[in-house]
Design a protein around this motif. Sequence first.
Motif, PDB file in Angstrom:
ATOM      1  N   UNK A  11       6.309   2.086  -3.656  1.00  0.00           N
ATOM      2  CA  UNK A  11       6.934   1.192  -4.628  1.00  0.00           C
ATOM      3  C   UNK A  11       5.856   0.189  -5.043  1.00  0.00           C
ATOM      4  N   UNK A  12       5.764  -0.128  -6.321  1.00  0.00           N
ATOM      5  CA  UNK A  12       4.843  -1.169  -6.788  1.00  0.00           C
ATOM      6  C   UNK A  12       5.650  -2.420  -7.104  1.00  0.00           C
ATOM      7  N   UNK A  13       5.093  -3.568  -6.699  1.00  0.00           N
ATOM      8  CA  UNK A  13       5.740  -4.855  -6.928  1.00  0.00           C
ATOM      9  C   UNK A  13       4.729  -5.781  -7.590  1.00  0.00           C
ATOM     10  N   UNK A  14       5.123  -6.408  -8.683  1.00  0.00           N
ATOM     11  CA  UNK A  14       4.230  -7.346  -9.379  1.00  0.00           C
ATOM     12  C   UNK A  14       4.021  -8.584  -8.524  1.00  0.00           C
ATOM     13  N   UNK A  15       2.760  -9.050  -8.484  1.00  0.00           N
ATOM     14  CA  UNK A  15       2.440 -10.245  -7.707  1.00  0.00           C
ATOM     15  C   UNK A  15       1.163 -10.883  -8.239  1.00  0.00           C
ATOM     16  N   UNK A  16       1.240 -12.123  -8.622  1.00  0.00           N
ATOM     17  CA  UNK A  16       0.081 -12.917  -9.050  1.00  0.00           C
ATOM     18  C   UNK A  16      -0.773 -12.198 -10.091  1.00  0.00           C
ATOM     19  N   UNK A  17      -0.148 -11.635 -11.096  1.00  0.00           N
ATOM     20  CA  UNK A  17      -0.884 -10.982 -12.166  1.00  0.00           C
ATOM     21  C   UNK A  17      -1.396  -9.599 -11.822  1.00  0.00           C
ATOM     22  N   UNK A  18      -1.092  -9.111 -10.645  1.00  0.00           N
ATOM     23  CA  UNK A  18      -1.502  -7.774 -10.216  1.00  0.00           C
ATOM     24  C   UNK A  18      -0.283  -7.133  -9.570  1.00  0.00           C
ATOM     25  N   UNK A  19      -0.486  -6.121  -8.773  1.00  0.00           N
ATOM     26  CA  UNK A  19       0.653  -5.533  -8.090  1.00  0.00           C
ATOM     27  C   UNK A  19       0.297  -5.177  -6.656  1.00  0.00           C
ATOM     28  N   UNK A  20       1.321  -5.204  -5.813  1.00  0.00           N
ATOM     29  CA  UNK A  20       1.204  -4.776  -4.431  1.00  0.00           C
ATOM     30  C   UNK A  20       1.840  -3.396  -4.345  1.00  0.00           C
ATOM     31  N   UNK A  21       1.364  -2.592  -3.416  1.00  0.00           N
ATOM     32  CA  UNK A  21       1.919  -1.264  -3.234  1.00  0.00           C
ATOM     33  C   UNK A  21       2.524  -1.192  -1.844  1.00  0.00           C
ATOM     34  N   UNK A  22       3.789  -0.777  -1.768  1.00  0.00           N
ATOM     35  CA  UNK A  22       4.510  -0.664  -0.507  1.00  0.00           C
ATOM     36  C   UNK A  22       4.695   0.803  -0.174  1.00  0.00           C
ATOM     37  N   UNK A  52      -7.176 -14.414   3.858  1.00  0.00           N
ATOM     38  CA  UNK A  52      -6.530 -13.388   4.681  1.00  0.00           C
ATOM     39  C   UNK A  52      -5.059 -13.762   4.892  1.00  0.00           C
ATOM     40  N   UNK A  53      -4.817 -15.017   5.276  1.00  0.00           N
ATOM     41  CA  UNK A  53      -3.442 -15.483   5.487  1.00  0.00           C
ATOM     42  C   UNK A  53      -2.622 -15.415   4.199  1.00  0.00           C
ATOM     43  N   UNK A  54      -3.242 -15.791   3.084  1.00  0.00           N
ATOM     44  CA  UNK A  54      -2.558 -15.732   1.797  1.00  0.00           C
ATOM     45  C   UNK A  54      -2.134 -14.296   1.472  1.00  0.00           C
ATOM     46  N   UNK A  55      -3.016 -13.339   1.730  1.00  0.00           N
ATOM     47  CA  UNK A  55      -2.708 -11.935   1.455  1.00  0.00           C
ATOM     48  C   UNK A  55      -1.573 -11.437   2.349  1.00  0.00           C
ATOM     49  N   UNK A  56      -1.579 -11.846   3.618  1.00  0.00           N
ATOM     50  CA  UNK A  56      -0.500 -11.442   4.532  1.00  0.00           C
ATOM     51  C   UNK A  56       0.821 -12.060   4.078  1.00  0.00           C
ATOM     52  N   UNK A  57       0.804 -13.328   3.679  1.00  0.00           N
ATOM     53  CA  UNK A  57       2.025 -13.981   3.188  1.00  0.00           C
ATOM     54  C   UNK A  57       2.542 -13.278   1.937  1.00  0.00           C
ATOM     55  N   UNK A 106      -3.483  -8.332  -1.431  1.00  0.00           N
ATOM     56  CA  UNK A 106      -4.782  -8.876  -1.818  1.00  0.00           C
ATOM     57  C   UNK A 106      -4.741 -10.395  -1.883  1.00  0.00           C
ATOM     58  N   UNK A 107      -5.915 -10.976  -1.931  1.00  0.00           N
ATOM     59  CA  UNK A 107      -6.103 -12.378  -2.273  1.00  0.00           C
ATOM     60  C   UNK A 107      -7.379 -12.459  -3.092  1.00  0.00           C
ATOM     61  N   UNK A 108      -7.358 -13.237  -4.137  1.00  0.00           N
ATOM     62  CA  UNK A 108      -8.553 -13.442  -4.955  1.00  0.00           C
ATOM     63  C   UNK A 108      -9.331 -14.672  -4.518  1.00  0.00           C
TER      64      UNK A 108
END
Length: 194
Positions: free
Chosen positions: A65-76, A175-180, A93-95
């Motif tokens: 599943x793709x989820x939009x996040x911070x102008x990009x997407x996360x993949x689950x 790293x913490x931001x990406x995990x959150x 991710x975190x930029x």
Amino acid sequence: MAKKESTFTSMVTTLSIVALLAAGLLGGVYAVTKEPIRLAELAAKNEAIKAVVPEFNNEPSQEFIKVASAGDSLVLYSATMNGSLVGTAIETFSNNGFSGEIKLMVGFDNSGNIIDVAVVDHAETPGLGDKMEQAKSDFHVQFQGKHPEDFQLSVTKDNGDVDAITASTISSRAYCEAVQRAYDAWKETRAERN
């Protein structure tokens, strides 16, 4: 042999032929390497998924599943054993890393506890920020078994529960931001995966 005089037309013709040959060669190399590169990326993704969730017998990289996040997407990726969900791996991710983007794979059990975290890609400083990798330190261990509702996903310097990598607070924060971000996506899509 007589020397040919260079004219604009002959120079353009010669340059065009060279450009067409170079483009053809480049296109040929791309066509030959496209599939092996895709397969290598898929294998790396599957290894990262295996590193962060319990044993499974489906093909999570094909069920996502793709989820939009911070102008990009996360993949689950849902990992199942005989049809039952055993965990969810989230490519996040975190930029805000010291050297830019950090990509992680975070595994969650069905209750939202973090199973493990693996670094997928980064450009952090060797010997400092790259200590976030499992092979270089045990930084990831402090996340194992923790639930983000009870474990503050920020470094102790920011009143959180995570001990930062020495001399790499920026990398640790990213790293913490990406995990959150992964946990927020896990919560948002919980109903879709069950």
